[in-house]
Design a protein around this motif. Structure first.
Motif, PDB file in Angstrom:
ATOM      1  N   ASN A 260       0.847  -1.180   0.000  1.00  0.00           N
ATOM      2  CA  ASN A 260       0.000   0.000   0.000  1.00  0.00           C
ATOM      3  C   ASN A 260       0.889   1.238   0.000  1.00  0.00           C
ATOM      4  OD1 ASN A 260      -2.283  -1.732   0.607  1.00  0.00           O
ATOM      5  ND2 ASN A 260      -1.714  -1.611   2.764  1.00  0.00           N
ATOM      6  N   ASP A 261       0.533   2.238  -0.759  1.00  0.00           N
ATOM      7  CA  ASP A 261       1.081   3.573  -0.516  1.00  0.00           C
ATOM      8  C   ASP A 261       0.068   4.608  -0.965  1.00  0.00           C
ATOM      9  OD1 ASP A 261       1.434   3.895  -3.293  1.00  0.00           O
ATOM     10  OD2 ASP A 261       3.606   3.818  -3.216  1.00  0.00           O
ATOM     11  N   TRP A 262       0.149   5.758  -0.360  1.00  0.00           N
ATOM     12  CA  TRP A 262      -0.738   6.851  -0.750  1.00  0.00           C
ATOM     13  C   TRP A 262      -0.102   8.168  -0.362  1.00  0.00           C
ATOM     14  CZ3 TRP A 262      -2.177   3.329   3.125  1.00  0.00           C
ATOM     15  CH2 TRP A 262      -2.272   3.817   4.421  1.00  0.00           C
ATOM     16  N   VAL A 263      -0.549   9.220  -1.029  1.00  0.00           N
ATOM     17  CA  VAL A 263      -0.091  10.561  -0.716  1.00  0.00           C
ATOM     18  C   VAL A 263      -1.316  11.465  -0.631  1.00  0.00           C
ATOM     19  CG1 VAL A 263       0.373  11.145  -3.144  1.00  0.00           C
ATOM     20  CG2 VAL A 263       1.508  12.421  -1.307  1.00  0.00           C
ATOM     21  N   ILE A 264      -1.352  12.268   0.421  1.00  0.00           N
ATOM     22  CA  ILE A 264      -2.490  13.131   0.718  1.00  0.00           C
ATOM     23  C   ILE A 264      -2.055  14.580   0.536  1.00  0.00           C
ATOM     24  CG2 ILE A 264      -4.240  13.726   2.434  1.00  0.00           C
ATOM     25  CD1 ILE A 264      -3.337  11.133   3.931  1.00  0.00           C
ATOM     26  N   GLY A 265      -2.744  15.323  -0.302  1.00  0.00           N
ATOM     27  CA  GLY A 265      -2.432  16.732  -0.510  1.00  0.00           C
ATOM     28  C   GLY A 265      -2.759  17.577   0.701  1.00  0.00           C
ATOM     29  N   GLY A 266      -2.151  18.764   0.774  1.00  0.00           N
ATOM     30  CA  GLY A 266      -2.275  19.622   1.945  1.00  0.00           C
ATOM     31  C   GLY A 266      -3.685  20.081   2.257  1.00  0.00           C
ATOM     32  N   LYS A 273       0.104  20.646   4.744  1.00  0.00           N
ATOM     33  CA  LYS A 273       1.178  20.059   3.937  1.00  0.00           C
ATOM     34  C   LYS A 273       0.894  18.573   3.731  1.00  0.00           C
ATOM     35  CE  LYS A 273       3.857  23.569   3.082  1.00  0.00           C
ATOM     36  NZ  LYS A 273       5.241  23.714   3.576  1.00  0.00           N
ATOM     37  N   PRO A 274       1.494  17.970   2.701  1.00  0.00           N
ATOM     38  CA  PRO A 274       1.194  16.570   2.389  1.00  0.00           C
ATOM     39  C   PRO A 274       1.644  15.595   3.479  1.00  0.00           C
ATOM     40  CG  PRO A 274       2.232  17.674   0.507  1.00  0.00           C
ATOM     41  CD  PRO A 274       2.369  18.588   1.690  1.00  0.00           C
ATOM     42  N   ILE A 275       0.997  14.451   3.474  1.00  0.00           N
ATOM     43  CA  ILE A 275       1.437  13.289   4.245  1.00  0.00           C
ATOM     44  C   ILE A 275       1.550  12.124   3.269  1.00  0.00           C
ATOM     45  CG2 ILE A 275       0.890  11.651   6.085  1.00  0.00           C
ATOM     46  CD1 ILE A 275      -0.704  13.824   7.473  1.00  0.00           C
ATOM     47  N   LEU A 276       2.656  11.399   3.352  1.00  0.00           N
ATOM     48  CA  LEU A 276       2.907  10.272   2.447  1.00  0.00           C
ATOM     49  C   LEU A 276       3.113   9.009   3.267  1.00  0.00           C
ATOM     50  CD1 LEU A 276       5.140  10.213  -0.705  1.00  0.00           C
ATOM     51  CD2 LEU A 276       5.534   8.510   1.067  1.00  0.00           C
ATOM     52  N   TYR A 429       4.717  10.598  -4.486  1.00  0.00           N
ATOM     53  CA  TYR A 429       5.686  11.677  -4.304  1.00  0.00           C
ATOM     54  C   TYR A 429       5.067  12.794  -3.483  1.00  0.00           C
ATOM     55  CZ  TYR A 429       8.152  16.005  -5.665  1.00  0.00           C
ATOM     56  OH  TYR A 429       8.818  17.212  -5.663  1.00  0.00           O
ATOM     57  N   ALA A 430       5.884  13.439  -2.641  1.00  0.00           N
ATOM     58  CA  ALA A 430       5.483  14.664  -1.956  1.00  0.00           C
ATOM     59  C   ALA A 430       6.721  15.489  -1.671  1.00  0.00           C
ATOM     60  CB  ALA A 430       4.749  14.347  -0.659  1.00  0.00           C
ATOM     61  N   ASP A 431       6.559  16.809  -1.622  1.00  0.00           N
ATOM     62  CA  ASP A 431       7.690  17.664  -1.279  1.00  0.00           C
ATOM     63  C   ASP A 431       7.275  18.724  -0.274  1.00  0.00           C
ATOM     64  OD1 ASP A 431       6.688  19.973  -2.691  1.00  0.00           O
ATOM     65  OD2 ASP A 431       7.535  19.215  -4.555  1.00  0.00           O
ATOM     66  N   VAL A 484      -3.847  10.342  -3.930  1.00  0.00           N
ATOM     67  CA  VAL A 484      -3.475   9.215  -4.779  1.00  0.00           C
ATOM     68  C   VAL A 484      -3.335   7.993  -3.873  1.00  0.00           C
ATOM     69  CG1 VAL A 484      -1.794   8.208  -6.359  1.00  0.00           C
ATOM     70  CG2 VAL A 484      -2.252  10.663  -6.452  1.00  0.00           C
ATOM     71  N   VAL A 485      -4.075   6.938  -4.174  1.00  0.00           N
ATOM     72  CA  VAL A 485      -4.030   5.696  -3.395  1.00  0.00           C
ATOM     73  C   VAL A 485      -3.633   4.561  -4.317  1.00  0.00           C
ATOM     74  CG1 VAL A 485      -5.401   4.000  -2.120  1.00  0.00           C
ATOM     75  CG2 VAL A 485      -5.770   6.445  -1.737  1.00  0.00           C
ATOM     76  N   THR A 486      -2.606   3.801  -3.934  1.00  0.00           N
ATOM     77  CA  THR A 486      -2.236   2.615  -4.692  1.00  0.00           C
ATOM     78  C   THR A 486      -2.155   1.423  -3.759  1.00  0.00           C
ATOM     79  OG1 THR A 486       0.188   2.307  -4.627  1.00  0.00           O
ATOM     80  CG2 THR A 486      -0.628   4.230  -5.818  1.00  0.00           C
ATOM     81  N   ALA A 487      -2.682   0.291  -4.215  1.00  0.00           N
ATOM     82  CA  ALA A 487      -2.646  -0.946  -3.431  1.00  0.00           C
ATOM     83  C   ALA A 487      -2.574  -2.133  -4.388  1.00  0.00           C
ATOM     84  CB  ALA A 487      -3.860  -1.041  -2.517  1.00  0.00           C
ATOM     85  N   ASN A 488      -1.688  -2.009  -5.379  1.00  0.00           N
ATOM     86  CA  ASN A 488      -1.503  -3.037  -6.409  1.00  0.00           C
ATOM     87  C   ASN A 488      -2.759  -3.231  -7.247  1.00  0.00           C
ATOM     88  OD1 ASN A 488      -0.204  -4.515  -3.608  1.00  0.00           O
ATOM     89  ND2 ASN A 488       1.175  -3.779  -5.182  1.00  0.00           N
TER      90      ASN A 488
END
Length: 774
Positions: A260-266, A273-276, A429-431, A484-488
């Motif tokens: 699993n991975d995901w990135v949350i916008g601010g 700010k984002p959390i990844l 990705y997040a910065d 963005v959510v990814t889990a294969n």
């Protein structure tokens, strides 16, 4: 007699103490080492995580990473190298011959040798520095207990060794040769229509990583066709032998294995700010795959998860950018049945076997790749060749990973991933400036007129038409919905311009659906603790879908009736103190074996296939031998089998079947995990929550109900304050069973706790510092 027992215990204790002292690495003081250009400090924190600070050059920092990898994980590194080389029998004996034959035939190490010259000059310098550090670490005099038990000393490390394990990771995470072999059996016994029953297509209404709006690249996907290449049973068995060898090494595709991975916008977070977040799901071994590290030089600033044997941080962050990965798993492998008269080349591999004469293995290759149907037997039956992106020349994946370590913005991130080859991964990705993004890099073949799902003729009419161009691979930057959510799961909708949308390799959508559900039910203000709760969620959407069918079952016997009553009203939360997940997972395991009477023992279908069969009254429910005419009979029989098995293991009272009694993580040693006299020392276990396709994935093994795969590493990066970020591994930093940090992360990992992912000394707890001087 008592004095003899005491004497034996005293000797055993003395041996353990001696092994501990002689295998413990030096972690404080000052040492002078060749090959450095300036001083380096290695400060190990309370959990044994090294914080490396190099003054003169980034190469010195990479040297130090190689040094600490060798100090803490020398056996793991040597074992992984021997796997890539196909040299296990040399130290483990004749029992490892099938694995060596598989590894030599596929040519993993040869592929690594071919990749080294393709790397950029800066990467080559970093590899050389890392190699020098490994060899210096190995020369310090500490030897892991495994080397003593097996009676050998590791050979010097080489630059190729620093690439080789990535080829095994590419096998573990990419391809569909196993599906092609299974698909051939399915077509042979059930016809083409059986493919959708055993390998169900991705549901039309299930979530994709990118929406149609985010996709940005649409068009009619190429027409696909399917060619059925008939293969005799002997050839299928020869192909299966390779898969069995890989499985014995822990490299297998199992239901629920993924990430699993995901990135949350601010705009969705409390901080603005984002959390990844990321948690890769892999085999849970002893020692664990990952090694946490903080590596800094004049320009390098990377912290996260490294892999012993590979230079750099694989998953993590630097001081501006964070990234996470999950497996895309596009179809990057094809099996070709070579026609009579096809030109083949050959090579001879000499396999040394401990205590036995050498074994000569003849490996043949066609223009497509190695012939994997021989298993060393020579010219017998159809010749099936493997074509795979990871075996092609010009693999610059290591350039990509080291580039990520230095990336300062989206442009750097994208430029690094352009060099990525295999295995294809979903990178989030997040910065620190608040930007988020996603890219799915890697070489993905373009097939025109065929779909690659089954073996095809090697007559030249079914060839790859290049790879999907990098700019047209799935990606998004600052998506409008901030998530963005990814889990294969399937990455793109059917509107995607390439055939990536039409294959069957995607994971079931349950994890992606649950993650999205949890992250969107709170419209704003998400915090680090909220994200932790999502990573650790153990509610089963598989239960939600199967519940109506399971609860409608007519029980056979009192045990089945009691089990059904216990399941009524259950919320699907799979926790160690409950009995319902024990019953549900045991029953699901029996249902996943429903195709074995058609396709043979060992065949297992996924949860989605089970659901489809129950919904449609499918053919796989029927078993004429067992006089089982329909799905109602399948449900009744499978429930009885499950409860009978549980009664034999846990007793006749279902109220005592608590999940934690059987569902324990099995972090077993690759070499000694099955040796009774040593297993107690090298294997490590703990009760764990979660189950099949829960977000905190913890699919029970069908035979033991133990957890053998799952979140091998967890990280959550808070871009509002990078040093508030957290991470944790599945076991511990030390590779030695007698080390100080063997299992101290496992307790936190199982309990849903984390370590500080901080580069600040105030967060490190009790520390010890070793200074490396040139």
């Amino acid at each position: 007699m008592l004095w003899l027992i005491l004497l034996v215990l005293a000797v055993a204790l003395a041996v353990v103490v001696w092994l501990k002292v002689t295998s413990s690495p030096r972690v404080s003081g000052t040492v002078t080492l060749p090959g450095l250009s300036g001083p380096v400090t290695v400060t190990r924190d309370e959990w044994g995580v090294p914080h490396i600070r190099a003054q003169a050059s980034d190469e010195d920092a990479m040297y130090a990473l190689g040094f600490v990898h060798a100090q803490d994980r020398a056996w793991q590194m040597d074992f992984q190298r021997r796997v890539s080389q196909g040299r296990l029998a040399e130290v483990l004996g004749e029992a490892a011959l099938p694995q060596d034959k598989f590894l030599r035939t596929w040519g993993f190490y040869r592929a690594a040798e071919n990749a080294l010259p393709a790397l950029s000059a800066p990467t080559r310098r970093m590899v050389r520095a890392y190699t020098a550090g490994v060899n210096t670490g190995m020369a310090q005099g500490q030897h892991a207990p495994e080397f003593r038990i097996l009676g050998y000393t590791p050979e010097p490390w080489t630059d190729v060794d620093s690439i080789a394990w990535s080829k095994l990771m590419a096998y573990d995470l990419g391809g569909n040769a196993d599906d092609e072999i299974l698909g051939t059996r399915v077509v042979k016994r059930l016809g083409e229509a059986g493919l959708s029953e055993v390998l169900p297509p991705y549901p039309q209404n299930a979530p994709t990583i990118l929406s149609r709006d985010e996709l940005g690249l649409t068009g009619k996907a190429p027409l696909t066709g399917r060619e059925v290449a008939a293969l005799p049973e002997a050839t299928l068995k020869a192909l299966q032998a390779h898969l069995d060898a890989a499985r014995s090494l822990g490299m297998e595709r199992v239901p629920g294995k993924g990430s699993n991975d995901w990135v949350i916008g601010g705009r969705r977070t409390a901080s603005g700010k984002p959390i990844l977040a990321d948690d890769p799901h892999l085999a849970l071994t002893s020692p664990m795959l990952w090694y946490l590290a903080d590596v800094q030089g004049p320009k390098l600033r990377a912290i996260g998860a490294s892999i012993p044997g590979l230079p750099g941080i694989v998953i993590g962050r630097n001081d501006r950018v964070a990234w996470g990965v999950t497996n895309v798993n596009p179809d990057v492998q094809d099996l070709y049945v070579e026609p009579e008269g096809a030109r083949l080349t050959g090579r001879t591999e000499i396999i040394k076997v401990k205590g036995q004469p050498d074994v000569r293995l003849t490996v043949r290759e066609s223009t497509h790749g190695p012939i994997i149907s021989d298993v060393g037997a020579g010219d017998v039956g159809p010749r099936v060749a493997l074509k795979w992106t990871a075996l092609q020349p010009g693999d610059t994946t290591l350039d990509a990973f080291l580039g990520l370590n230095y990336a300062q913005n989206w442009q750097d991130f994208r430029a690094a991933l352009e060099k990525y080859v295999a295995p294809s991964q979903n990178f989030v990705y997040a910065d620190v400036d608040g930007n988020t993004g996603y890219y799915a890099p890697g070489r993905v073949p373009i097939r025109r007129g065929w779909d690659g799902s089954l073996p095809v003729s090697g007559d030249g009419n079914r060839e790859w038409a290049g790879y999907i161009p990098f700019a047209q691979l799935p990606h998004t930057y600052n998506p409008a919905d901030g998530l963005v959510v990814t889990a294969n799961n399937k990455p793109v909708p059917d509107a995607y311009a390439f055939d990536l949308a039409n294959i069957r390799n995607w994971a079931e959508p349950y994890r992606a659906e649950r993650i999205t559900q949890l992250l969107t039910q709170k419209p704003g203000g998400l915090t680090l603790d909220d994200v932790k709760a999502v990573q650790l969620d153990t509610v089963s959407l598989v239960w939600r879908d199967l519940k109506p069918f399971l609860l409608a079952t007519q029980p056979e016997g009192d045990l089945s009736r009691q089990a059904l009553e216990l399941l009524r009203g259950w919320d699907g939360n799979e926790r160690t103190g409950s009995v319902q997940p024990t019953i549900f997972e045991a029953w699901l395991s029996e249902l996943q074996a429903m195709a074995q009477d058609e396709l043979g023992d060992g065949t297992r279908v996924n949860s989605l296939a089970v659901l489809n069969q129950l919904r449609a009254g499918g053919e796989l429910c029927r078993n004429e031998t067992a006089e089982q005419p329909d799905c109602a009979a399948e449900l009744r029989a499978s429930l009885k089998q499950a409860v009978d098995r549980l009664a034999a293991q846990l007793g006749s009272d279902p109220a005592g079947w608590t999940y934690g009694k059987v569902h324990t993580v099995a972090s077993n040693h690759r070499a000694f995990g099955g040796v009774k006299a040593l297993a107690w020392l090298f294997n490590h276990s703990a009760p764990t929550n979660g189950g099949t396709n829960t977000v905190n994935v913890a699919r029970p093994d069908p035979d033991t109900m133990q957890q053998t795969h799952g979140p091998s590493y967890r990280q959550i990066v808070d871009l509002s304050d990078m040093n508030r970020s957290v991470y944790v591994g599945s076991l511990g930093q030390s590779g030695s069973p007698l080390g100080n940090h063997v299992t101290d992360q496992q307790k936190r990992w199982a309990a849903g706790e984390y370590l500080p992912m901080s580069t600040q000394a105030k967060d490190w707890g009790k520390t010890r510092t070793l200074t490396l001087k040139p």
